[in-house]
Scaffold this active site. Structure first.
Site, short mmCIF file in Angstrom:
data_model
loop_
_atom_site.label_atom_id
_atom_site.label_comp_id
_atom_site.label_asym_id
_atom_site.label_seq_id
_atom_site.Cartn_x
_atom_site.Cartn_y
_atom_site.Cartn_z
N ASP A 54 40.19 -19.38 -19.18
CA ASP A 54 40.28 -20.69 -19.82
C ASP A 54 40.61 -21.79 -18.81
O ASP A 54 40.09 -22.90 -18.91
CB ASP A 54 41.35 -20.66 -20.91
N ASN A 128 43.04 -30.68 -22.77
CA ASN A 128 43.96 -29.94 -23.63
C ASN A 128 45.09 -30.82 -24.15
O ASN A 128 45.31 -30.92 -25.35
CB ASN A 128 44.55 -28.75 -22.89
N GLU A 129 45.83 -31.43 -23.22
CA GLU A 129 46.99 -32.21 -23.62
C GLU A 129 47.42 -33.14 -22.50
O GLU A 129 47.01 -33.01 -21.36
CB GLU A 129 48.17 -31.31 -24.00
N ALA A 166 41.46 -28.89 -29.67
CA ALA A 166 41.06 -27.78 -28.78
C ALA A 166 42.23 -27.29 -27.95
O ALA A 166 42.33 -26.11 -27.62
CB ALA A 166 39.92 -28.21 -27.87
N ALA A 170 47.12 -24.04 -26.91
CA ALA A 170 47.57 -23.77 -25.54
C ALA A 170 49.06 -24.10 -25.41
O ALA A 170 49.89 -23.52 -26.12
CB ALA A 170 46.71 -24.57 -24.56
N TYR A 171 49.42 -25.00 -24.51
CA TYR A 171 50.83 -25.34 -24.27
C TYR A 171 51.50 -25.80 -25.57
O TYR A 171 52.65 -25.48 -25.86
CB TYR A 171 50.89 -26.42 -23.20
N ASN A 172 50.76 -26.57 -26.38
CA ASN A 172 51.30 -27.06 -27.65
C ASN A 172 51.81 -25.93 -28.53
O ASN A 172 52.89 -26.00 -29.11
CB ASN A 172 50.21 -27.85 -28.37
N LEU A 173 51.05 -24.85 -28.63
CA LEU A 173 51.46 -23.72 -29.45
C LEU A 173 52.69 -23.03 -28.86
O LEU A 173 53.60 -22.63 -29.59
CB LEU A 173 50.31 -22.72 -29.59
#
Length: 269
Positions: A54, A128-129, A166, A170-173
């Site tokens: 990823d 992503n963020e 999307a 990732a880091y958010n989760l």
């Protein structure tokens, strides 16, 4: 947003540019695929096939964006890495047919505008963020404003982030933020290890929101801002908006169904 219609290409069969991560497994896969299907430079390609994980897929999307003035090429990823949440299964057979019948997902990244305490303002794209992180042992103190209205006068924390749908897995989760279905039209605003207010768990915002972070006590509590691969140290203000003028296209096998995969993540034990 997923479009079930297969993408159209200038050439039939489509011209493919193969790129790979800097690992032995990915390099061997690229060698075999180039021998079998040929290879063209990215500028002449209809589609980029990315071989890696990823993280490498994100690098490939950023490289596609950086090709001055050209529309970003659609990217079809195959997993030669560790996680592969955004990647199709690796198979060498029938690659052209898979690309031709793939569904495409359109992503709009975030645009970060980070103003340093001393120095120039830096702009960057985050697929992503965009995250703010404390630089020292001292917790960060942030004031959060949404659409010119202060929503949180002071957040004491390790940091905070704004994630796209999307990027929500990732880091958010990992920071206990919500998973957002594609096409929901919202962004996740998520604290990282919030200390005060202790019970604040973040917010869901419309994708049109203009989000600003003001760093309080910048000398005592320095903060960095990160948009994917761009880090800006010692910031005093960070503004985040969705870049609706930037569109990225990811290709997925129909059986992959990226929207279903994001939905399924919400029910994982």
């Amino acid at each position: 947003m997923t479009d079930p219609a297969a993408p159209t290409f200038r050439h039939d069969p489509p011209h493919i540019a193969f790129v790979c991560a800097d690992t032995e497994e990915a390099r061997r896969a690229r060698t075999r695929l180039v021998h079998r299907y040929g290879n063209v430079p990215i500028g002449m390609a209809d589609v980029i096939v990315a071989l890696g994980g990823d993280g490498f897929l994100l690098e490939t999307l950023h490289r596609a964006l950086g090709r001055g003035g050209c529309s970003p090429k659609p990217v079809y990823g195959m997993n030669r890495g560790s996680v592969g949440f955004l990647l199709n299964a690796y198979r060498e057979d029938d690659l052209v047919e898979r690309v031709q019948r793939a569904q495409h997902v359109t992503l709009h990244p975030l645009r970060m505008k980070a103003t340093r305490v001393s120095g120039p303002t830096v702009e960057a794209i985050g697929i992503n963020e965009v995250s703010l992180l404390r630089e020292t042992r001292q917790a960060a103190k942030l004031r959060i404003t949404v659409d010119d209205k202060v929503r949180l006068p002071e957040l004491i924390c390790d940091g905070a982030l704004v994630a796209t749908p999307a990027g929500s897995t990732a880091y958010n989760l990992s920071a206990h933020g919500p998973i957002i279905p594609l096409g929901a039209g919202i962004l996740a605003l998520t604290p990282i290890s919030a200390f005060r207010p202790r019970r604040w768990r973040g917010a869901l915002l419309p994708h049109t929101a203009h989000i600003s972070f003001d760093v309080l006590e910048t000398a005592k509590r320095p903060v960095s801002a990160v948009a994917d691969f761009t880090e800006v140290r010692e910031v005093e203000r960070v503004e985040v908006t969705e870049a609706r003028d930037v569109s990225l296209t990811l290709l997925f096998d129909p059986e992959f169904n990226f929207e279903e995969r994001i939905l399924k993540e919400q029910f994982e034990p």
